[in-house]
Design a protein around this motif. Structure first.
Motif, mmCIF file in Angstrom:
data_model
loop_
_atom_site.group_PDB
_atom_site.id
_atom_site.type_symbol
_atom_site.label_atom_id
_atom_site.label_comp_id
_atom_site.label_asym_id
_atom_site.label_seq_id
_atom_site.Cartn_x
_atom_site.Cartn_y
_atom_site.Cartn_z
ATOM 1 N N HIS A 9 38.780 36.567 23.668
ATOM 2 C CA HIS A 9 37.649 36.381 24.578
ATOM 3 C C HIS A 9 37.616 37.561 25.541
ATOM 4 N N SER A 28 32.048 30.738 29.702
ATOM 5 C CA SER A 28 31.686 30.699 28.295
ATOM 6 C C SER A 28 31.458 32.097 27.738
ATOM 7 N N THR A 29 30.652 32.851 28.458
ATOM 8 C CA THR A 29 30.287 34.202 28.057
ATOM 9 C C THR A 29 29.817 34.921 29.313
ATOM 10 N N HIS A 41 32.691 30.961 24.161
ATOM 11 C CA HIS A 41 32.529 31.886 23.037
ATOM 12 C C HIS A 41 33.786 32.729 22.861
ATOM 13 N N HIS A 93 34.550 28.808 18.655
ATOM 14 C CA HIS A 93 34.045 28.224 19.894
ATOM 15 C C HIS A 93 35.056 27.200 20.401
#
Length: 110
Positions: A9, A28-29, A41, A93
């Motif tokens: 990540h 998440s991103t 993600h 994910h």
């Protein structure tokens, strides 16, 4: 150690530093949290250059970027490989916060 390959990540160092203080990583991103997106993600080593160019290609922020190397065996939350569209490339994910202990390495991103 994990039988599954590590997942990766890409993030800003300050976000990782804050997660270390809290005990879990919940972004998440770029610019979106786990709560907003529903999952975190991640990518494989092979997918990372494309993901990095897409998310941070124009990045000129004050923070350095780092790659979190995550051991799936230490997550304690669901990990699913999913494609953004039917028949597309599948990405890992993570459906929950990533415990700091699941991050087995932090690499610089150039």
């Amino acid at each position: 150690m994990s039988e599954q390959p590590f997942i990766l990540h890409l993030t800003e160092r300050s976000l990782w530093d804050a997660a270390r203080e809290r005990g879990a990583y919940e972004m998440s991103t770029r610019g979106r949290t786990l709560q907003e997106e529903g999952f975190i993600h991640c990518s494989s080593r092979e997918q990372l250059p494309k993901v990095g160019a897409f998310l941070y290609g124009s990045y000129d922020g004050p923070d350095e970027l780092v790659v979190l190397v995550i051991d799936p065996a230490l997550l304690g939350v669901p990990l699913k490989y999913e494609a953004p569209e039917p028949g597309g490339e599948e990405f890992p994910h993570v459906y929950g916060p990533v415990p700091v202990a699941a991050v087995v390495d932090v690499e610089p991103w150039s």
